[in-house]
Design a protein around this motif. Structure first.
Motif, PDB file in Angstrom:
ATOM      1  N   ASP A  83      17.255  74.315 -15.169  1.00  0.00           N
ATOM      2  CA  ASP A  83      15.886  73.809 -15.287  1.00  0.00           C
ATOM      3  C   ASP A  83      15.890  72.283 -15.350  1.00  0.00           C
ATOM      4  N   SER A  84      15.239  71.650 -14.395  1.00  0.00           N
ATOM      5  CA  SER A  84      15.253  70.180 -14.324  1.00  0.00           C
ATOM      6  C   SER A  84      14.599  69.523 -15.533  1.00  0.00           C
ATOM      7  N   ASP A  85      13.715  70.226 -16.238  1.00  0.00           N
ATOM      8  CA  ASP A  85      13.086  69.661 -17.434  1.00  0.00           C
ATOM      9  C   ASP A  85      13.959  69.790 -18.672  1.00  0.00           C
ATOM     10  N   LEU A  86      14.922  70.692 -18.660  1.00  0.00           N
ATOM     11  CA  LEU A  86      15.718  70.963 -19.859  1.00  0.00           C
ATOM     12  C   LEU A  86      17.198  70.640 -19.714  1.00  0.00           C
ATOM     13  N   ARG A  87      17.679  70.443 -18.506  1.00  0.00           N
ATOM     14  CA  ARG A  87      19.131  70.306 -18.298  1.00  0.00           C
ATOM     15  C   ARG A  87      19.749  69.100 -18.996  1.00  0.00           C
ATOM     16  N   HIS A  88      18.926  68.110 -19.317  1.00  0.00           N
ATOM     17  CA  HIS A  88      19.452  66.910 -19.987  1.00  0.00           C
ATOM     18  C   HIS A  88      19.789  67.146 -21.461  1.00  0.00           C
ATOM     19  N   ILE A  89      19.284  68.230 -22.041  1.00  0.00           N
ATOM     20  CA  ILE A  89      19.550  68.506 -23.453  1.00  0.00           C
ATOM     21  C   ILE A  89      21.023  68.892 -23.614  1.00  0.00           C
ATOM     22  N   PRO A  90      21.757  68.164 -24.462  1.00  0.00           N
ATOM     23  CA  PRO A  90      23.155  68.549 -24.674  1.00  0.00           C
ATOM     24  C   PRO A  90      23.249  69.931 -25.318  1.00  0.00           C
ATOM     25  N   VAL A  91      24.098  70.762 -24.724  1.00  0.00           N
ATOM     26  CA  VAL A  91      24.340  72.099 -25.259  1.00  0.00           C
ATOM     27  C   VAL A  91      25.802  72.163 -25.677  1.00  0.00           C
ATOM     28  N   ILE A  92      25.990  72.369 -26.976  1.00  0.00           N
ATOM     29  CA  ILE A  92      27.324  72.496 -27.539  1.00  0.00           C
ATOM     30  C   ILE A  92      27.554  73.974 -27.803  1.00  0.00           C
ATOM     31  N   VAL A  93      28.520  74.556 -27.107  1.00  0.00           N
ATOM     32  CA  VAL A  93      28.878  75.943 -27.365  1.00  0.00           C
ATOM     33  C   VAL A  93      29.684  75.960 -28.655  1.00  0.00           C
ATOM     34  N   LEU A  94      29.171  76.703 -29.628  1.00  0.00           N
ATOM     35  CA  LEU A  94      29.804  76.826 -30.939  1.00  0.00           C
ATOM     36  C   LEU A  94      30.016  78.313 -31.171  1.00  0.00           C
ATOM     37  N   THR A  95      31.241  78.768 -30.951  1.00  0.00           N
ATOM     38  CA  THR A  95      31.498  80.203 -30.880  1.00  0.00           C
ATOM     39  C   THR A  95      32.795  80.576 -31.584  1.00  0.00           C
ATOM     40  N   SER A  96      32.908  81.836 -31.917  1.00  0.00           N
ATOM     41  CA  SER A  96      34.158  82.329 -32.493  1.00  0.00           C
ATOM     42  C   SER A  96      35.180  82.652 -31.410  1.00  0.00           C
ATOM     43  N   SER A  97      34.759  82.655 -30.165  1.00  0.00           N
ATOM     44  CA  SER A  97      35.656  82.994 -29.062  1.00  0.00           C
ATOM     45  C   SER A  97      36.608  81.834 -28.751  1.00  0.00           C
ATOM     46  N   ASP A  98      37.887  82.135 -28.766  1.00  0.00           N
ATOM     47  CA  ASP A  98      38.864  81.130 -28.335  1.00  0.00           C
ATOM     48  C   ASP A  98      39.428  81.491 -26.956  1.00  0.00           C
ATOM     49  N   SER A  99      38.682  82.329 -26.243  1.00  0.00           N
ATOM     50  CA  SER A  99      39.085  82.768 -24.912  1.00  0.00           C
ATOM     51  C   SER A  99      39.048  81.608 -23.919  1.00  0.00           C
ATOM     52  N   HIS A 100      40.131  81.448 -23.191  1.00  0.00           N
ATOM     53  CA  HIS A 100      40.184  80.411 -22.159  1.00  0.00           C
ATOM     54  C   HIS A 100      39.111  80.657 -21.100  1.00  0.00           C
ATOM     55  N   GLU A 101      38.917  81.921 -20.743  1.00  0.00           N
ATOM     56  CA  GLU A 101      37.898  82.274 -19.745  1.00  0.00           C
ATOM     57  C   GLU A 101      36.496  81.872 -20.205  1.00  0.00           C
ATOM     58  N   ASP A 102      36.170  82.123 -21.486  1.00  0.00           N
ATOM     59  CA  ASP A 102      34.858  81.742 -22.019  1.00  0.00           C
ATOM     60  C   ASP A 102      34.683  80.229 -21.977  1.00  0.00           C
ATOM     61  N   MET A 103      35.734  79.509 -22.323  1.00  0.00           N
ATOM     62  CA  MET A 103      35.668  78.054 -22.322  1.00  0.00           C
ATOM     63  C   MET A 103      35.426  77.527 -20.905  1.00  0.00           C
ATOM     64  N   VAL A 104      36.212  77.998 -19.949  1.00  0.00           N
ATOM     65  CA  VAL A 104      36.077  77.535 -18.569  1.00  0.00           C
ATOM     66  C   VAL A 104      34.695  77.885 -18.024  1.00  0.00           C
ATOM     67  N   LYS A 105      34.237  79.115 -18.280  1.00  0.00           N
ATOM     68  CA  LYS A 105      32.921  79.543 -17.810  1.00  0.00           C
ATOM     69  C   LYS A 105      31.819  78.663 -18.416  1.00  0.00           C
ATOM     70  N   SER A 106      31.935  78.332 -19.691  1.00  0.00           N
ATOM     71  CA  SER A 106      30.931  77.485 -20.349  1.00  0.00           C
ATOM     72  C   SER A 106      30.868  76.111 -19.696  1.00  0.00           C
ATOM     73  N   TYR A 107      32.020  75.524 -19.435  1.00  0.00           N
ATOM     74  CA  TYR A 107      32.029  74.220 -18.765  1.00  0.00           C
ATOM     75  C   TYR A 107      31.541  74.329 -17.316  1.00  0.00           C
ATOM     76  N   ASP A 108      31.865  75.441 -16.650  1.00  0.00           N
ATOM     77  CA  ASP A 108      31.341  75.654 -15.292  1.00  0.00           C
ATOM     78  C   ASP A 108      29.813  75.718 -15.292  1.00  0.00           C
ATOM     79  N   LEU A 109      29.251  76.203 -16.403  1.00  0.00           N
ATOM     80  CA  LEU A 109      27.794  76.291 -16.542  1.00  0.00           C
ATOM     81  C   LEU A 109      27.205  75.000 -17.130  1.00  0.00           C
ATOM     82  N   HIS A 110      28.027  73.978 -17.231  1.00  0.00           N
ATOM     83  CA  HIS A 110      27.614  72.636 -17.651  1.00  0.00           C
ATOM     84  C   HIS A 110      27.377  72.477 -19.144  1.00  0.00           C
ATOM     85  N   ALA A 111      28.124  73.218 -19.965  1.00  0.00           N
ATOM     86  CA  ALA A 111      28.099  72.948 -21.403  1.00  0.00           C
ATOM     87  C   ALA A 111      28.606  71.524 -21.616  1.00  0.00           C
ATOM     88  N   ASN A 112      28.075  70.850 -22.626  1.00  0.00           N
ATOM     89  CA  ASN A 112      28.504  69.487 -22.913  1.00  0.00           C
ATOM     90  C   ASN A 112      29.743  69.451 -23.788  1.00  0.00           C
TER      91      ASN A 112
END
Length: 147
Positions: A83-112
């Motif tokens: 969403d062009s109106d919301l994408r500028h908001i920093p999103v910090i993934v704060l999770t119990s998952s230490d999965s490498h796949e979850d981390m990579v996927k989050s960054y692929d989805l533009h987590a900050n």
């Protein structure tokens, strides 16, 4: 956002983690308002100012758990960053998952950032306070277009 004032959206379904996060922010030196939603649908309603959140202020920062009911964190992240109106908001993934796949996927989805929640409550509070100092004291955040 004025200096030392922020609206933070915590998207978290674990009451214990919500309590710890509230405590960590309360002990911090930065004035902020912590809003909490318990699932991905509520988080998106908050950001889009829909339903019970029609009067909500656009968040300056989002702390997003991945494992959420109704709509998971990855789906929320993907929708926000598309969403062009919301994408500028920093999103910090704060999770119990230490999965490498979850981390990579989050960054692929533009987590900050991707943080794994420490199990130790003292370390958890330290992590939240460090995150707060960095994102709310050092980083300049843009104003939200939606108000």
């Amino acid at each position: 956002m004025s200096e030392n004032e922020a609206d933070i959206l915590l998207v978290e379904d674990n009451p214990g983690d919500v309590r710890l996060t509230r405590g960590a922010f309360k002990d911090g030196k930065i004035a902020n308002t912590l809003h909490v939603t318990e699932d991905g649908v509520e988080a998106l309603d908050f950001c889009y100012q829909r339903n019970e959140f029609a009067d909500a202020r656009c968040p300056d920062l989002i702390l997003l758990d991945l494992n959420l009911p109704r709509k998971d964190g990855e789906e929320v992240l993907e929708e926000l960053k598309a969403d062009s109106d919301l994408r500028h908001i920093p999103v910090i993934v704060l999770t119990s998952s230490d999965s490498h796949e979850d981390m990579v996927k989050s960054y692929d989805l533009h987590a900050n950032a991707y943080l794994t929640k420490p199990v130790n409550p003292v370390k958890f509070i330290e992590t939240i306070q460090t995150l707060e100092r960095f994102w709310l004291s050092l980083v300049r955040l843009p104003e939200c277009d939606r108000q």
